[in-house]
Design a protein around this motif. Structure first.
Motif, PDB file in Angstrom:
ATOM      1  N   TRP A  67      -9.254 -12.678 -46.034  1.00  0.00           N
ATOM      2  CA  TRP A  67      -8.321 -11.692 -45.482  1.00  0.00           C
ATOM      3  C   TRP A  67      -9.024 -10.792 -44.477  1.00  0.00           C
ATOM      4  CZ3 TRP A  67      -7.647  -6.178 -46.584  1.00  0.00           C
ATOM      5  CH2 TRP A  67      -8.683  -5.627 -47.335  1.00  0.00           C
ATOM      6  N   THR A  68      -8.209 -10.092 -43.711  1.00  0.00           N
ATOM      7  CA  THR A  68      -8.700  -9.080 -42.784  1.00  0.00           C
ATOM      8  C   THR A  68      -7.603  -8.051 -42.598  1.00  0.00           C
ATOM      9  OG1 THR A  68      -9.774  -8.722 -40.640  1.00  0.00           O
ATOM     10  CG2 THR A  68      -7.905 -10.236 -40.669  1.00  0.00           C
ATOM     11  N   ILE A  80     -10.124  -3.762 -35.819  1.00  0.00           N
ATOM     12  CA  ILE A  80     -10.330  -4.575 -37.014  1.00  0.00           C
ATOM     13  C   ILE A  80     -11.337  -3.853 -37.899  1.00  0.00           C
ATOM     14  CG2 ILE A  80     -11.127  -6.805 -37.885  1.00  0.00           C
ATOM     15  CD1 ILE A  80     -10.418  -7.979 -35.122  1.00  0.00           C
ATOM     16  N   GLY A  81     -11.096  -3.861 -39.211  1.00  0.00           N
ATOM     17  CA  GLY A  81     -12.016  -3.216 -40.132  1.00  0.00           C
ATOM     18  C   GLY A  81     -13.425  -3.770 -39.994  1.00  0.00           C
ATOM     19  N   SER A  82     -14.422  -2.895 -40.110  1.00  0.00           N
ATOM     20  CA  SER A  82     -15.813  -3.309 -39.923  1.00  0.00           C
ATOM     21  C   SER A  82     -16.218  -4.365 -40.949  1.00  0.00           C
ATOM     22  CB  SER A  82     -16.730  -2.087 -40.046  1.00  0.00           C
ATOM     23  OG  SER A  82     -18.047  -2.418 -39.684  1.00  0.00           O
ATOM     24  N   TRP A  83     -16.871  -5.422 -40.465  1.00  0.00           N
ATOM     25  CA  TRP A  83     -17.347  -6.542 -41.281  1.00  0.00           C
ATOM     26  C   TRP A  83     -16.195  -7.323 -41.918  1.00  0.00           C
ATOM     27  CZ3 TRP A  83     -22.008  -7.555 -39.849  1.00  0.00           C
ATOM     28  CH2 TRP A  83     -22.886  -6.519 -39.519  1.00  0.00           C
ATOM     29  N   TYR A  84     -15.103  -7.412 -41.198  1.00  0.00           N
ATOM     30  CA  TYR A  84     -14.001  -8.294 -41.581  1.00  0.00           C
ATOM     31  C   TYR A  84     -13.880  -9.382 -40.522  1.00  0.00           C
ATOM     32  CZ  TYR A  84     -12.302  -5.366 -45.380  1.00  0.00           C
ATOM     33  OH  TYR A  84     -12.188  -4.687 -46.566  1.00  0.00           O
ATOM     34  N   ILE A 101      -9.110 -14.295 -37.246  1.00  0.00           N
ATOM     35  CA  ILE A 101      -9.295 -13.521 -36.012  1.00  0.00           C
ATOM     36  C   ILE A 101      -8.196 -13.862 -35.007  1.00  0.00           C
ATOM     37  CG2 ILE A 101     -10.804 -13.105 -34.036  1.00  0.00           C
ATOM     38  CD1 ILE A 101     -13.196 -13.629 -35.912  1.00  0.00           C
ATOM     39  N   ASP A 102      -7.900 -15.150 -34.864  1.00  0.00           N
ATOM     40  CA  ASP A 102      -6.835 -15.537 -33.936  1.00  0.00           C
ATOM     41  C   ASP A 102      -5.490 -14.948 -34.356  1.00  0.00           C
ATOM     42  OD1 ASP A 102      -8.311 -16.924 -32.054  1.00  0.00           O
ATOM     43  OD2 ASP A 102      -8.157 -18.843 -33.103  1.00  0.00           O
ATOM     44  N   LYS A 103      -5.266 -14.850 -35.660  1.00  0.00           N
ATOM     45  CA  LYS A 103      -4.008 -14.257 -36.134  1.00  0.00           C
ATOM     46  C   LYS A 103      -3.943 -12.774 -35.787  1.00  0.00           C
ATOM     47  CE  LYS A 103      -0.059 -14.586 -38.300  1.00  0.00           C
ATOM     48  NZ  LYS A 103       1.034 -15.472 -37.809  1.00  0.00           N
ATOM     49  N   CYS A 141     -13.792 -16.660 -30.486  1.00  0.00           N
ATOM     50  CA  CYS A 141     -12.371 -16.323 -30.369  1.00  0.00           C
ATOM     51  C   CYS A 141     -12.080 -15.522 -29.104  1.00  0.00           C
ATOM     52  CB  CYS A 141     -11.915 -15.545 -31.600  1.00  0.00           C
ATOM     53  SG  CYS A 141     -11.908 -16.531 -33.118  1.00  0.00           S
ATOM     54  N   GLY A 142     -13.040 -15.498 -28.176  1.00  0.00           N
ATOM     55  CA  GLY A 142     -12.796 -14.866 -26.886  1.00  0.00           C
ATOM     56  C   GLY A 142     -13.195 -13.416 -26.777  1.00  0.00           C
TER      57      GLY A 142
END
Length: 315
Positions: A67-68, A80-84, A101-103, A141-142
């Motif tokens: 999860w992220t 994005i939360g750190s280390w996710y 990440i793409d999501k 992921c760019g």
């Protein structure tokens, strides 16, 4: 087949996310004495119940395997939360990380934001290889590297205020309007060495200015100042406090007035104000490549605590 789903987790799912996170963190170089299942469970619940956060889970055969989460920090920008993302230990992490990440990029598009950013903090020699792995995933992921910053801390001392040259004056920032500060702020940072700021678009820079000088976010009034030359602002320092620790930022002197000791003046005035407020510690972040600023901060007792890496993706 793995599905990537945006959802508001149930209580049972929050517990599952907490266990995945705890086991992952416990087995990594990020583990420390403060890491407990209880603390992780509390942190996960806080994220999942935050209306500004969006949780994305990876599900395979009905089981959550990673999860992220992302949250809106500034208007137009999400973080994005750190280390996710965090992935279940029994799973090959890379394909699931890339899918999550793409999501999150899809989430950004749906929320009509323009920039997605992650901060990887607490980077030391022990965590460098761990950071490299995360950075490589994001780059696939760019994402690009916006900046590496130094997180520094100093004990507040009762230093004497360093008087600026005769043609300059110092005022409390509370007596200065944002209209007076806006031009000097952009002059300073558009022509400076703050790599994170320079990675922003013009619209994002304007959002950052409004955030930094939002008067609804209380400053330490006795430690936040502006320097004037004639009737013009040529330098500024903003200090806020959280849980008894002060944090400086932004601080700057416009290029035409650098080299005259104004940075020293701002820091000495700020330190004196913090000392009189009874605040013991102060922190700041600075670009790793800005050696001139780092030298100035070291003269005021700031010492390196750890590095931070910022990666970003623009829609």
């Amino acid at each position: 087949m793995t599905e990537y789903i945006v959802k508001r987790p149930s209580s049972d799912e929050m517990l599952e996310l907490a266990h995945i996170t705890y086991e992952s963190r416990k087995s990594s170089v990020l583990a420390d004495d403060a890491l407990t299942l209880e603390s992780v469970t509390e942190s996960v619940a806080e994220v999942c119940n935050d209306n500004d956060s969006v949780v994305v889970v990876a599900v395979n055969d009905g089981e959550i395997i990673g999860w992220t989460h992302v949250f809106a920090g500034f208007p137009t920008m999400m973080f994005i939360g750190s280390w996710y993302p965090v992935i279940r230990l029994s799973v090959d992490p890379e394909p699931v990380v890339l899918g999550l990440i793409d999501k999150t990029k899809e989430v950004l598009r749906e929320h009509e934001h323009t920039r997605l950013e992650i901060e990887l903090d607490r980077i030391t020699e022990a965590t460098q290889s761990y950071m490299d792995t995360y950075a490589e995933w994001y780059k696939k992921c760019g994402f690009g590297l916006a900046a590496t910053e130094v997180h520094m801390r100093s004990r507040v001392a009762g230093v004497e205020k360093k008087t600026p040259p005769d043609e300059y004056g110092v005022q409390y920032l509370t007596d200065v309007t944002n209209a007076q500060i806006e031009g000097p702020f952009f002059d300073c940072f558009d022509n400076g060495q703050d790599e994170l700021y320079l990675s922003l678009t013009r619209a994002q820079r304007e959002v950052s200015f409004r955030y930094f000088f939002d008067r609804r976010r209380p400053m330490v009034e006795t430690a936040s100042f502006a320097i004037f030359w004639k009737s013009h602002v040529v330098g500024f320092i903003v200090v806020r406090e959280d849980d008894g620790v002060a944090d400086i930022g932004p601080v700057g002197v416009v290029p035409a007035h650098q080299g005259k000791g104004l940075g020293n003046t701002l820091l000495s005035y700020s330190f004196r104000g913090l000392y009189e407020e009874g605040i013991e510690w102060v922190t700041l972040d600075a670009s790793f490549t800005n050696k001139r600023a780092l030298n100035l901060y070291e003269k005021h007792g700031f010492q390196l605590q750890f590095l931070k890496a910022f990666l970003f993706w623009n829609k």
